[in-house]
Design an enzyme around this catalytic site. Structure first.
Site, PDB file in Angstrom:
ATOM      1  N   LYS A 257       0.774  -1.220  -0.014  1.00 44.03           N
ATOM      2  CA  LYS A 257      -0.059   0.229   0.017  1.00 44.03           C
ATOM      3  C   LYS A 257       0.861   1.331   0.106  1.00 44.03           C
ATOM      4  O   LYS A 257       0.733   2.118  -0.769  1.00 44.03           O
ATOM      5  CB  LYS A 257      -0.687   0.127   1.362  1.00 44.03           C
ATOM      6  CG  LYS A 257      -2.366  -0.280   0.938  1.00 44.03           C
ATOM      7  CD  LYS A 257      -3.102  -0.074   2.307  1.00 44.03           C
ATOM      8  CE  LYS A 257      -4.477  -0.931   2.110  1.00 44.03           C
ATOM      9  NZ  LYS A 257      -5.432  -0.683   3.411  1.00 44.03           N
TER      10      LYS A 257
ATOM     11  N   CYS B 184     -19.024  -0.317   8.788  1.00 40.47           N
ATOM     12  CA  CYS B 184     -19.153  -0.128  10.254  1.00 40.47           C
ATOM     13  C   CYS B 184     -20.590  -0.302  10.832  1.00 40.47           C
ATOM     14  O   CYS B 184     -20.549  -0.804  11.909  1.00 40.47           O
ATOM     15  CB  CYS B 184     -19.105   1.644  10.120  1.00 40.47           C
ATOM     16  SG  CYS B 184     -17.464   2.111   9.406  1.00 40.47           S
TER      17      CYS B 184
HETATM   18  C1  UDX Z   1     -10.836   1.468  10.443  1.00 42.06           C
HETATM   19  C2  UDX Z   1     -11.720   0.659  11.426  1.00 42.06           C
HETATM   20  O1  UDX Z   1     -11.821  -0.735  10.771  1.00 42.06           O
HETATM   21  C3  UDX Z   1     -13.052   1.234  11.688  1.00 42.06           C
HETATM   22  O2  UDX Z   1     -13.445   0.326  12.929  1.00 42.06           O
HETATM   23  C4  UDX Z   1     -12.790   2.488  12.097  1.00 42.06           C
HETATM   24  O3  UDX Z   1     -13.899   3.248  12.249  1.00 42.06           O
HETATM   25  C5  UDX Z   1     -11.778   3.417  11.251  1.00 42.06           C
HETATM   26  O4  UDX Z   1     -10.819   2.699  11.215  1.00 42.06           O
HETATM   27  P1  UDX Z   1     -10.963   1.361   7.899  1.00 42.06           P
HETATM   28  O5  UDX Z   1     -10.224   2.648   7.536  1.00 42.06           O
HETATM   29  O6  UDX Z   1     -12.004   0.953   6.976  1.00 42.06           O
HETATM   30  O7  UDX Z   1     -11.592   1.521   9.364  1.00 42.06           O
HETATM   31  O8  UDX Z   1     -10.012   0.169   8.191  1.00 42.06           O
HETATM   32  P2  UDX Z   1      -9.073  -0.639   7.016  1.00 42.06           P
HETATM   33  O9  UDX Z   1      -9.788  -0.256   5.663  1.00 42.06           O
HETATM   34  O10 UDX Z   1      -9.094  -2.179   7.581  1.00 42.06           O
HETATM   35  O11 UDX Z   1      -7.613   0.033   7.175  1.00 42.06           O
HETATM   36  C6  UDX Z   1      -6.768  -0.273   8.370  1.00 42.06           C
HETATM   37  C7  UDX Z   1      -5.436   0.102   7.674  1.00 42.06           C
HETATM   38  O12 UDX Z   1      -4.650  -0.331   8.768  1.00 42.06           O
HETATM   39  C8  UDX Z   1      -5.008  -1.214   6.640  1.00 42.06           C
HETATM   40  O13 UDX Z   1      -4.389  -0.285   5.584  1.00 42.06           O
HETATM   41  C9  UDX Z   1      -3.919  -1.937   7.254  1.00 42.06           C
HETATM   42  O14 UDX Z   1      -3.040  -2.369   6.296  1.00 42.06           O
HETATM   43  C10 UDX Z   1      -3.600  -0.954   8.568  1.00 42.06           C
HETATM   44  N1  UDX Z   1      -2.894  -1.767   9.583  1.00 42.06           N
HETATM   45  C11 UDX Z   1      -3.617  -2.747  10.216  1.00 42.06           C
HETATM   46  C12 UDX Z   1      -1.624  -1.383   9.961  1.00 42.06           C
HETATM   47  O15 UDX Z   1      -0.941  -0.452   9.549  1.00 42.06           O
HETATM   48  N2  UDX Z   1      -1.039  -1.880  11.173  1.00 42.06           N
HETATM   49  C13 UDX Z   1      -1.733  -3.118  11.751  1.00 42.06           C
HETATM   50  O16 UDX Z   1      -1.254  -3.526  12.618  1.00 42.06           O
HETATM   51  C14 UDX Z   1      -2.801  -3.510  11.076  1.00 42.06           C
HETATM   52  C1  UDX Z   2     -21.356   5.244   8.205  1.00 36.93           C
HETATM   53  C2  UDX Z   2     -21.786   6.344   8.739  1.00 36.93           C
HETATM   54  O1  UDX Z   2     -22.722   7.016   8.075  1.00 36.93           O
HETATM   55  C3  UDX Z   2     -20.555   7.134   9.194  1.00 36.93           C
HETATM   56  O2  UDX Z   2     -20.871   8.410   9.974  1.00 36.93           O
HETATM   57  C4  UDX Z   2     -19.604   6.370   9.968  1.00 36.93           C
HETATM   58  O3  UDX Z   2     -18.384   7.178  10.203  1.00 36.93           O
HETATM   59  C5  UDX Z   2     -19.135   4.990   8.952  1.00 36.93           C
HETATM   60  O4  UDX Z   2     -20.410   4.169   9.008  1.00 36.93           O
HETATM   61  P1  UDX Z   2     -20.741   4.257   5.738  1.00 36.93           P
HETATM   62  O5  UDX Z   2     -20.959   2.932   6.326  1.00 36.93           O
HETATM   63  O6  UDX Z   2     -19.555   4.783   4.842  1.00 36.93           O
HETATM   64  O7  UDX Z   2     -20.905   5.610   6.835  1.00 36.93           O
HETATM   65  O8  UDX Z   2     -21.875   4.569   4.659  1.00 36.93           O
HETATM   66  P2  UDX Z   2     -23.318   5.020   4.972  1.00 36.93           P
HETATM   67  O9  UDX Z   2     -23.770   6.157   3.836  1.00 36.93           O
HETATM   68  O10 UDX Z   2     -23.748   5.458   6.304  1.00 36.93           O
HETATM   69  O11 UDX Z   2     -24.129   3.902   4.599  1.00 36.93           O
HETATM   70  C6  UDX Z   2     -24.239   2.799   5.474  1.00 36.93           C
HETATM   71  C7  UDX Z   2     -25.382   1.679   4.831  1.00 36.93           C
HETATM   72  O12 UDX Z   2     -26.678   2.075   5.060  1.00 36.93           O
HETATM   73  C8  UDX Z   2     -25.103   1.367   3.358  1.00 36.93           C
HETATM   74  O13 UDX Z   2     -25.433  -0.104   3.208  1.00 36.93           O
HETATM   75  C9  UDX Z   2     -26.394   2.303   2.871  1.00 36.93           C
HETATM   76  O14 UDX Z   2     -26.769   1.517   1.578  1.00 36.93           O
HETATM   77  C10 UDX Z   2     -27.139   2.159   3.745  1.00 36.93           C
HETATM   78  N1  UDX Z   2     -28.303   3.248   3.800  1.00 36.93           N
HETATM   79  C11 UDX Z   2     -27.892   4.549   3.996  1.00 36.93           C
HETATM   80  C12 UDX Z   2     -29.654   2.968   3.685  1.00 36.93           C
HETATM   81  O15 UDX Z   2     -30.042   1.866   3.323  1.00 36.93           O
HETATM   82  N2  UDX Z   2     -30.396   4.176   3.680  1.00 36.93           N
HETATM   83  C13 UDX Z   2     -30.152   5.401   3.868  1.00 36.93           C
HETATM   84  O16 UDX Z   2     -30.956   6.153   3.962  1.00 36.93           O
HETATM   85  C14 UDX Z   2     -28.719   5.439   4.140  1.00 36.93           C
END
Ligand code: UDX
Ligand code: UDX
Length: 429
Positions: free
Chosen positions: A31, A256
């Site tokens: 990455k 999430c």
């Molecule tokens: C993450 C968490 O999953 C979520 O619960 C929180 O709300 C926001 O941070 P996200 O950024 O989507 O969300 O996670 P992910 O896409 O899995 O990225 C995590 C990154 O951390 C990856 O790039 C992974 O390679 C890295 N990582 C993981 C490290 O650098 N060190 C580690 O030990 C483990």
């Molecule tokens: C969510 C929260 O919105 C954000 O604040 C948090 O930091 C991370 O999780 P995200 O999961 O990226 O963000 O997407 P979001 O737009 O919230 O949609 C989540 C799920 O709900 C999706 O599957 C979407 O399709 C669904 N959704 C959302 C509905 O079915 N109806 C809606 O009106 C809004």
């Protein structure tokens, strides 16, 4: 920023864009290599450009060398993954604890450690204990509320910035960090650390509840010939309810809501507190997916053998390539098991998640995906699906549409003589 996933990479780039010097670290060297070659590992509209501008301005750096990044920084954000543990509601903190341990070992002087990843209530206390015998560290909770696909806008114009700390003086440092956003009107809200940790879970669980509520009302609408969009509008114009997150759909997915609703139950179970509403939301959302399959049985008839089903979009929402907990991950394998022939098109390309299904085919051209199809399932509401020319498609073959996002207009479908089903709205036939 430790972890350059959807949260760490966007937040780090946006912090650089408001003038800070940011080191993004990740233990996935591939990455970091991609990022240093100017390639963005995730699909997030506008991120590419923002990374280029800020790396060129020498405000944004990518490295896998944690100690270099930590010792050049005074605020360390932990943004590593906090997934649900396999087959359990508990949250896997392995990566968070590992990152904290490495920071404590490496850093030479006092740091502010910020958990931006969603972590269970009390994680800050746990980390603080880890640091106790090392050096004076401030452990702060600063949860993110970024929506994938809108993450840059959500960072730049947050409804609120939440800082949770048990030592007041770190509020000042964090306020300075976010000053450009606060000056543009973002609310800066401080509370204790556990409070901030819970605000994140409670917010996501409430949004998931809102969506599940309108999804269940949609079921009632289907039985009573009512249009769910009228209900969402009629309800949503009450400012106490609010119109956002009231769009009926297939079921919520993503990295999430599924994880954080379970995470909140895990926290409550530990304190022997019953969160019956969140529990019912998890159950209802899960059951909804089999409801959709039953609907398909009704539309196509029980025997799906050799029936051609085309999916338009497979990611959990538009403007992202994220497949985590997408409803398609449940629907496609089940339809495949019933011997249907699946085709799918997604703007973000082929998905490894379906590579093992022998009768499931990705097409990079929508028309190829829709050719000779019996049923088109509109799964993800990408803009490019809004103006499909069903009339021409219709000439070749009779097909049915099951619109999981109410993207199309019932009357228009009626005019085009297309058999059309959607969510919480009367079908055309
Ligand atoms: C993450 C968490 O999953 C979520 O619960 C929180 O709300 C926001 O941070 P996200 O950024 O989507 O969300 O996670 P992910 O896409 O899995 O990225 C995590 C990154 O951390 C990856 O790039 C992974 O390679 C890295 N990582 C993981 C490290 O650098 N060190 C580690 O030990 C483990
Ligand atoms: C969510 C929260 O919105 C954000 O604040 C948090 O930091 C991370 O999780 P995200 O999961 O990226 O963000 O997407 P979001 O737009 O919230 O949609 C989540 C799920 O709900 C999706 O599957 C979407 O399709 C669904 N959704 C959302 C509905 O079915 N109806 C809606 O009106 C809004």
């Amino acid at each position: 920023m430790i972890g350059t996933g959807y949260v760490g990479l966007v937040s780090g780039t946006c912090f650089a864009d408001i003038g800070h010097t940011v080191y993004c670290v990740d233990n996935n060297n591939d990455k970091i290599k991609k990022l240093n070659y100017g390639e963005t590992p995730i699909y997030e509209p506008g991120l590419d450009e923002l990374i280029k501008v800020n790396t060129r301005a020498k405000r944004l750096f990518f490295t896998s060398n944690l100690s270099e990044a930590v010792n050049k920084s005074n605020i360390i954000f932990i943004c590593v993954g906090t997934p649900s543990k396999k087959n359990s509601k508990s949250v896997d903190l392995t990566y968070v604890l590992k990152a904290a341990k490495e920071i404590a070992k490496i850093s030479k002087n006092r740091k502010i450690i910020v958990t931006k990843s969603t972590v269970p209530v009390g994680t800050g206390d746990l980390l603080e204990k880890k640091f106790k015998n090392k050096k004076k560290f401030d452990v702060i909770s600063n949860p993110e509320f970024l929506r994938e696909g809108d993450a840059i806008r959500d960072f730049r114009y947050p409804d609120r910035i939440i800082i949770g700390s048990n030592t007041v003086n770190s509020f000042k440092t964090m306020k300075n960090l976010y000053l450009p956003l606060i000056n543009k009107g973002a609310k800066f809200f401080t509370t204790n650390r556990r409070g901030a940790e819970l605000i994140k879970y409670a917010s996501n669980a409430f949004l998931a509840t809102k969506i599940t509520f309108i999804n269940e009302i949609a079921n009632l609408c289907e039985k009573t010939g009512i249009n769910i969009e009228d209900i969402s509008l009629g309800m949503g114009s009450d400012t106490r309810i609010g119109s956002r997150f009231l769009r009926a759909g297939p079921a919520y997915g993503g990295s999430c809501f599924p994880k954080d609703t379970k995470g909140l139950i895990y926290i409550a179970d530990k304190e022997k507190i019953e969160l019956s509403i969140v529990k019912s939301v998890i159950k209802s959302n899960h059951n909804r997916k089999s409801l959709l399959l039953k609907r398909i049985d009704k539309i196509l008839g029980k025997n799906l053998k050799n029936k051609k089903i085309a999916f338009l979009g497979v990611t959990f929402k538009p403007n992202t390539d994220d497949m985590r907990d997408a409803v398609s991950l449940y629907m496609i394998p089940n339809l495949h098991k019933k011997k249907a022939i699946i085709s799918y098109y997604d703007p973000t390309g082929e998905k490894k998640e379906f590579s093992k299904l022998k009768n499931c085919f990705f097409y990079s051209d929508i028309n190829d995906a829709l050719k000779d199809t019996d049923l088109i399932i509109l799964h993800t509401e990408w803009d490019e699906f809004k103006s499909l020319d069903f009339k021409t498609l219709r000439k070749k073959k009779n097909f049915i549409i099951y619109d999981l996002r109410n993207l199309y207009n019932v009357n228009q479908m009626k005019m085009n003589k297309i058999k059309y089903f959607s969510i919480g709205r009367p079908p055309t036939n």
